[in-house]
Design a protein around this motif. Structure first.
Motif, short mmCIF file in Angstrom:
data_model
loop_
_atom_site.label_atom_id
_atom_site.label_comp_id
_atom_site.label_asym_id
_atom_site.label_seq_id
_atom_site.Cartn_x
_atom_site.Cartn_y
_atom_site.Cartn_z
N GLN A 33 5.16 3.22 -3.13
CA GLN A 33 3.83 3.40 -2.57
C GLN A 33 2.76 3.48 -3.66
OE1 GLN A 33 2.80 3.18 0.45
NE2 GLN A 33 4.74 3.14 1.57
N ARG A 47 12.82 9.42 -0.19
CA ARG A 47 12.59 9.08 1.23
C ARG A 47 13.10 7.66 1.45
NH1 ARG A 47 6.67 10.10 3.58
NH2 ARG A 47 7.70 8.95 5.29
N TYR A 52 8.02 5.00 5.43
CA TYR A 52 7.71 5.05 3.99
C TYR A 52 7.97 3.71 3.32
CZ TYR A 52 7.77 6.37 -0.91
OH TYR A 52 7.51 6.43 -2.26
#
Length: 247
Positions: free
Chosen positions: A80, A108, A113
């Motif tokens: 991310q 995660r 995600y």
């Protein structure tokens, strides 16, 4: 800092971002501030790719890539990564292909995600994404990818985590000049500039910029978010010195 204007730079910003006083936060915190005023520099108001201060580095990184006649921009980060998203946006603006080498550094693995947020925008912005496990050396993979592209007649520009190279840090040296100019309109100026420190580029660039302006670089204080304090301090100092000498 007239020397900064001699470096290759690809425009990604629409001008200086505003500095705003946080009146309501001051009221909420109350008397414990003892008269200290709080301000924030709104780099989130940059337009390209959803905004964010990483565009400051990318102006010089893209400028350098174009000056070297590269056709592909390769960088690293987490799944991310904001830097990854803005690299994809900046490369699209500059007409370069973009490849992102992203490691799964956050514990995660849910679909939200792994497939939404920045990683979704990376694809929309045209980047080719390579997902690696957390234990992988992303920069080594990026360099190997550049070698493979070279065999195909391509020319790649590789930069590591966060774009925190001496060239990238020039973006924050420019930011220091910007802040110094805006500070003139604030009675009493700013006693401290407080930032997070991940890959050290923001702190190093600001410190180098203030040093070049003959202002106190120690007014910039950071909180390390990934490395141990002593390691972060050493990395930041080395990068600030390299920015001043190498650029």
């Amino acid at each position: 800092m007239p020397g900064l204007d001699e470096f290759a730079r690809f425009s990604l910003l629409e001008g200086p971002t505003p500095i705003q006083r946080l009146h309501r936060l001051e009221q909420e915190i109350g008397e414990v501030l003892k008269g200290v005023r709080l301000f924030v520099k709104r780099d989130d108001l940059m337009g390209l790719g959803g905004g964010g201060n990483k565009l400051r580095k990318l102006e010089f990184l893209m400028g350098d890539a174009l000056a070297q006649r590269c056709d592909t921009f390769i960088t690293t980060g987490g799944i991310q990564s904001n830097h990854g998203r803005l690299s994809a946006a900046a490369a699209a603006r500059a007409g370069l292909s973009c490849e992102l080498v992203l490691t799964r550094v956050v514990p995660r693995d849910d679909e939200e995600y792994r497939r939404n947020g920045n990683i979704l925008l990376d694809g929309i912005l045209g980047a080719k994404v390579h997902e690696l496990p957390a234990t992988a050396n992303a920069l080594t993979f990026a360099k190997e990818r550049a070698t493979a592209l070279k065999a195909e007649g391509r020319r790649s520009y590789v930069v590591g985590l966060g774009g925190s190279s001496p060239v990238g840090c020039l973006g924050y040296a420019i930011c220091a000049r910007e802040v110094a100019e805006q500070e003139k309109a604030v009675p009493g100026g700013f006693a401290r500039i407080v930032i997070p420190n991940g890959s050290a580029g923001t702190h190093a660039g600001l410190a180098a910029g203030f040093a070049a302006l003959r202002m106190d670089p120690a007014k910039v204080r950071s909180f390390t978010i990934s490395a141990e304090a002593e390691d972060a301090r050493r990395t930041t100092l080395d990068l600030a010195r390299a920015t001043l000498t190498d650029g």
